[in-house]
Design a protein around this motif. Structure first.
Motif, PDB file in Angstrom:
ATOM      1  N   ALA A 169       0.898  -3.662   5.134  1.00  0.00           N
ATOM      2  CA  ALA A 169      -0.149  -4.584   5.353  1.00  0.00           C
ATOM      3  C   ALA A 169      -1.464  -4.167   4.784  1.00  0.00           C
ATOM      4  O   ALA A 169      -2.086  -3.146   4.849  1.00  0.00           O
ATOM      5  CB  ALA A 169      -0.436  -4.940   6.661  1.00  0.00           C
ATOM      6  N   GLU A 170      -2.293  -5.196   3.745  1.00  0.00           N
ATOM      7  CA  GLU A 170      -3.516  -4.721   3.133  1.00  0.00           C
ATOM      8  C   GLU A 170      -4.395  -6.053   3.352  1.00  0.00           C
ATOM      9  O   GLU A 170      -3.901  -6.865   2.564  1.00  0.00           O
ATOM     10  CB  GLU A 170      -3.471  -4.330   1.743  1.00  0.00           C
ATOM     11  CG  GLU A 170      -2.459  -3.076   1.746  1.00  0.00           C
ATOM     12  CD  GLU A 170      -2.209  -2.486   0.376  1.00  0.00           C
ATOM     13  OE1 GLU A 170      -2.935  -2.838  -0.642  1.00  0.00           O
ATOM     14  OE2 GLU A 170      -1.015  -1.887   0.197  1.00  0.00           O
ATOM     15  N   LEU A 171      -5.285  -6.075   4.267  1.00  0.00           N
ATOM     16  CA  LEU A 171      -6.247  -7.256   4.519  1.00  0.00           C
ATOM     17  C   LEU A 171      -5.102  -8.377   4.824  1.00  0.00           C
ATOM     18  O   LEU A 171      -4.642  -8.054   5.838  1.00  0.00           O
ATOM     19  CB  LEU A 171      -7.013  -7.430   3.375  1.00  0.00           C
ATOM     20  CG  LEU A 171      -7.988  -6.272   2.882  1.00  0.00           C
ATOM     21  CD1 LEU A 171      -8.773  -6.744   1.602  1.00  0.00           C
ATOM     22  CD2 LEU A 171      -8.852  -5.950   3.754  1.00  0.00           C
ATOM     23  N   LYS A 172      -5.471  -9.300   4.370  1.00  0.00           N
ATOM     24  CA  LYS A 172      -4.649 -10.520   4.604  1.00  0.00           C
ATOM     25  C   LYS A 172      -3.324 -10.645   3.965  1.00  0.00           C
ATOM     26  O   LYS A 172      -2.545 -11.742   4.193  1.00  0.00           O
ATOM     27  CB  LYS A 172      -5.204 -11.814   4.531  1.00  0.00           C
ATOM     28  CG  LYS A 172      -5.799 -12.278   3.098  1.00  0.00           C
ATOM     29  CD  LYS A 172      -6.180 -13.676   2.868  1.00  0.00           C
ATOM     30  CE  LYS A 172      -6.111 -14.138   1.507  1.00  0.00           C
ATOM     31  NZ  LYS A 172      -6.762 -15.550   1.553  1.00  0.00           N
ATOM     32  N   TYR A 173      -2.952  -9.690   3.138  1.00  0.00           N
ATOM     33  CA  TYR A 173      -1.493  -9.724   2.312  1.00  0.00           C
ATOM     34  C   TYR A 173      -0.796  -8.644   3.061  1.00  0.00           C
ATOM     35  O   TYR A 173      -1.347  -7.701   3.354  1.00  0.00           O
ATOM     36  CB  TYR A 173      -1.967  -9.559   1.044  1.00  0.00           C
ATOM     37  CG  TYR A 173      -2.628 -10.781   0.261  1.00  0.00           C
ATOM     38  CD1 TYR A 173      -1.719 -12.277   0.019  1.00  0.00           C
ATOM     39  CD2 TYR A 173      -4.016 -10.690  -0.086  1.00  0.00           C
ATOM     40  CE1 TYR A 173      -2.721 -12.950  -0.454  1.00  0.00           C
ATOM     41  CE2 TYR A 173      -4.477 -11.626  -0.468  1.00  0.00           C
ATOM     42  CZ  TYR A 173      -3.987 -12.917  -1.048  1.00  0.00           C
ATOM     43  OH  TYR A 173      -4.629 -14.165  -1.582  1.00  0.00           O
ATOM     44  N   VAL A 174       0.497  -8.750   2.550  1.00  0.00           N
ATOM     45  CA  VAL A 174       1.276  -7.620   2.738  1.00  0.00           C
ATOM     46  C   VAL A 174       2.031  -7.339   1.472  1.00  0.00           C
ATOM     47  O   VAL A 174       2.617  -8.209   0.654  1.00  0.00           O
ATOM     48  CB  VAL A 174       2.619  -8.104   3.671  1.00  0.00           C
ATOM     49  CG1 VAL A 174       3.773  -6.849   3.721  1.00  0.00           C
ATOM     50  CG2 VAL A 174       2.174  -8.401   5.318  1.00  0.00           C
ATOM     51  N   THR A 175       1.909  -6.056   0.934  1.00  0.00           N
ATOM     52  CA  THR A 175       2.531  -5.524  -0.168  1.00  0.00           C
ATOM     53  C   THR A 175       4.025  -5.247  -0.055  1.00  0.00           C
ATOM     54  O   THR A 175       4.512  -4.650   1.025  1.00  0.00           O
ATOM     55  CB  THR A 175       2.025  -4.188  -0.809  1.00  0.00           C
ATOM     56  OG1 THR A 175       0.388  -4.286  -0.917  1.00  0.00           O
ATOM     57  CG2 THR A 175       2.625  -3.477  -1.959  1.00  0.00           C
ATOM     58  N   VAL A 176       4.804  -5.919  -0.895  1.00  0.00           N
ATOM     59  CA  VAL A 176       6.572  -5.647  -1.025  1.00  0.00           C
ATOM     60  C   VAL A 176       6.683  -4.737  -1.933  1.00  0.00           C
ATOM     61  O   VAL A 176       6.570  -5.168  -3.380  1.00  0.00           O
ATOM     62  CB  VAL A 176       7.083  -7.145  -0.849  1.00  0.00           C
ATOM     63  CG1 VAL A 176       8.460  -7.044  -1.229  1.00  0.00           C
ATOM     64  CG2 VAL A 176       6.411  -8.069   0.062  1.00  0.00           C
ATOM     65  N   ARG A 177       7.029  -3.620  -1.421  1.00  0.00           N
ATOM     66  CA  ARG A 177       7.625  -2.630  -2.551  1.00  0.00           C
ATOM     67  C   ARG A 177       9.058  -2.473  -2.953  1.00  0.00           C
ATOM     68  O   ARG A 177       9.661  -2.575  -1.869  1.00  0.00           O
ATOM     69  CB  ARG A 177       7.178  -1.164  -2.048  1.00  0.00           C
ATOM     70  CG  ARG A 177       7.366   0.015  -3.014  1.00  0.00           C
ATOM     71  CD  ARG A 177       6.198  -0.072  -4.097  1.00  0.00           C
ATOM     72  NE  ARG A 177       6.239   1.216  -4.877  1.00  0.00           N
ATOM     73  CZ  ARG A 177       7.069   1.750  -5.834  1.00  0.00           C
ATOM     74  NH1 ARG A 177       7.861   0.785  -6.380  1.00  0.00           N
ATOM     75  NH2 ARG A 177       6.901   2.790  -6.401  1.00  0.00           N
ATOM     76  N   THR A 178       9.388  -2.622  -4.122  1.00  0.00           N
ATOM     77  CA  THR A 178      10.761  -2.368  -4.719  1.00  0.00           C
ATOM     78  C   THR A 178      10.592  -1.345  -5.534  1.00  0.00           C
ATOM     79  O   THR A 178       9.613  -0.627  -5.853  1.00  0.00           O
ATOM     80  CB  THR A 178      11.146  -3.515  -5.532  1.00  0.00           C
ATOM     81  OG1 THR A 178      10.602  -3.847  -6.616  1.00  0.00           O
ATOM     82  CG2 THR A 178      11.158  -5.050  -4.309  1.00  0.00           C
ATOM     83  N   VAL A 179      11.684  -0.517  -6.112  1.00  0.00           N
ATOM     84  CA  VAL A 179      11.832   0.359  -6.996  1.00  0.00           C
ATOM     85  C   VAL A 179      10.968   0.085  -8.137  1.00  0.00           C
ATOM     86  O   VAL A 179      10.319   0.856  -8.712  1.00  0.00           O
ATOM     87  CB  VAL A 179      13.362   0.600  -7.335  1.00  0.00           C
ATOM     88  CG1 VAL A 179      13.316   1.845  -8.594  1.00  0.00           C
ATOM     89  CG2 VAL A 179      13.770   1.359  -6.192  1.00  0.00           C
ATOM     90  N   GLU A 180      11.315  -1.115  -8.611  1.00  0.00           N
ATOM     91  CA  GLU A 180      10.484  -1.720 -10.002  1.00  0.00           C
ATOM     92  C   GLU A 180       9.176  -1.897  -9.936  1.00  0.00           C
ATOM     93  O   GLU A 180       8.377  -1.552 -10.704  1.00  0.00           O
ATOM     94  CB  GLU A 180      11.285  -2.940 -10.735  1.00  0.00           C
ATOM     95  CG  GLU A 180      12.814  -2.622 -11.031  1.00  0.00           C
ATOM     96  CD  GLU A 180      13.751  -2.460  -9.929  1.00  0.00           C
ATOM     97  OE1 GLU A 180      13.401  -3.215  -8.812  1.00  0.00           O
ATOM     98  OE2 GLU A 180      14.891  -2.039 -10.122  1.00  0.00           O
TER      99      GLU A 180
END
Length: 253
Positions: A169-180
């Motif tokens: 979670a970062e502010l009002k967004y969520v970072t979705v992390r993949t390998v790429e």
């Protein structure tokens, strides 16, 4: 290919069975006199439906519930996150759970075999009713999504859950992390934790890590209040584990 009229509702038919699609085409043709319309395209599953919505202007989607790859409910949950989503009318031979959930959440559906009177009524309701919300679809669904949907430049990008390493979670967004790469989704981390409890574990108040992505844990006293960091497979990243979530280290050791 016939030219589509620009001032009439543009309809997408999504059903995995060819006879069902043909039946809907015939019914829609019969509706034209009372409800002028244009048929944009057809799709055999939820993935194809999303591809059409990305490619064409669509005002109404007639969406079968049970389809391969991505079913109708999951496809609708992705569509509902669009800035200007089309209206969605579900079609189903019989799905007692879905019908009950749809009625509770005011989601329109057509029970097969579909009658023209009922189809006309559903089409007419789309003129005044707001598009079905993602919240209503989330409440009606009885299983987690198999993909996360990222909305970039008016397009829907599907990210398969098995490819997600962590959600932060970062502010009002969520970072979705993949390998790429990384994506941003406008969703609640708490809601994501509830939906994907079997696949992700919370390591910090702002971070969920995929259980399958945990390579191990390392001592990291300077950067983590618990003194531990989780090591993410396929990357050089090490994410801090909070003191409150320290029990996670014990689960995986």
């Amino acid at each position: 290919m016939m030219l589509l009229e620009s001032n009439v509702p543009r309809i997408l038919i999504a059903d995995d069975e060819a006879p069902a699609r043909a039946r809907l085409r015939d019914l829609l043709d019969e509706c034209r006199e009372k409800f002028p319309l244009a048929i944009v395209d057809e799709a055999r599953n939820g993935r194809e439906a999303l591809e059409v919505v990305n490619r064409e202007k669509v005002d109404i989607v007639l969406l079968d519930i049970r389809m391969p790859e991505i079913d109708g409910i999951e496809a609708a949950r992705h569509i509902a996150g669009m800035k200007e989503p089309p209206a969605i009318i579900f079609t189903t031979a019989f799905d007692s759970y879905a019908i009950k959930a749809f009625e509770v959440n005011a989601i329109d559906y057509l029970l097969k075999p579909i009658r023209i009177e009922r189809l006309l009524l559903a089409l007419g309701k789309t003129r005044a009713a707001p598009p079905v919300s993602r919240e209503a679809l989330d409440a009606a669904s009885n299983q987690p999504r198999r993909h996360l949907s990222v909305h970039e430049r008016g397009k829907i990008i599907l990210v398969p859950l098995p490819e997600v390493l962590y959600l932060r979670a970062e502010l009002k967004y969520v970072t979705v992390r993949t390998v790429e790469r990384e994506y941003l989704v406008e969703e609640s981390l708490t809601r994501l934790e509830e939906e994907f409890a079997d696949s992700f574990v919370r390591v910090h108040r702002n971070c969920l890590v995929a259980r399958a992505a945990i390579s191990g844990f390392e001592r990291n006293a300077e950067e983590s209040e618990s003194g531990w960091a989780v090591v993410i497979k396929g990357t050089n990243e090490k994410l801090p584990v909070s003191r409150r979530q320290h029990s996670v280290v014990k689960q995986f050791r």
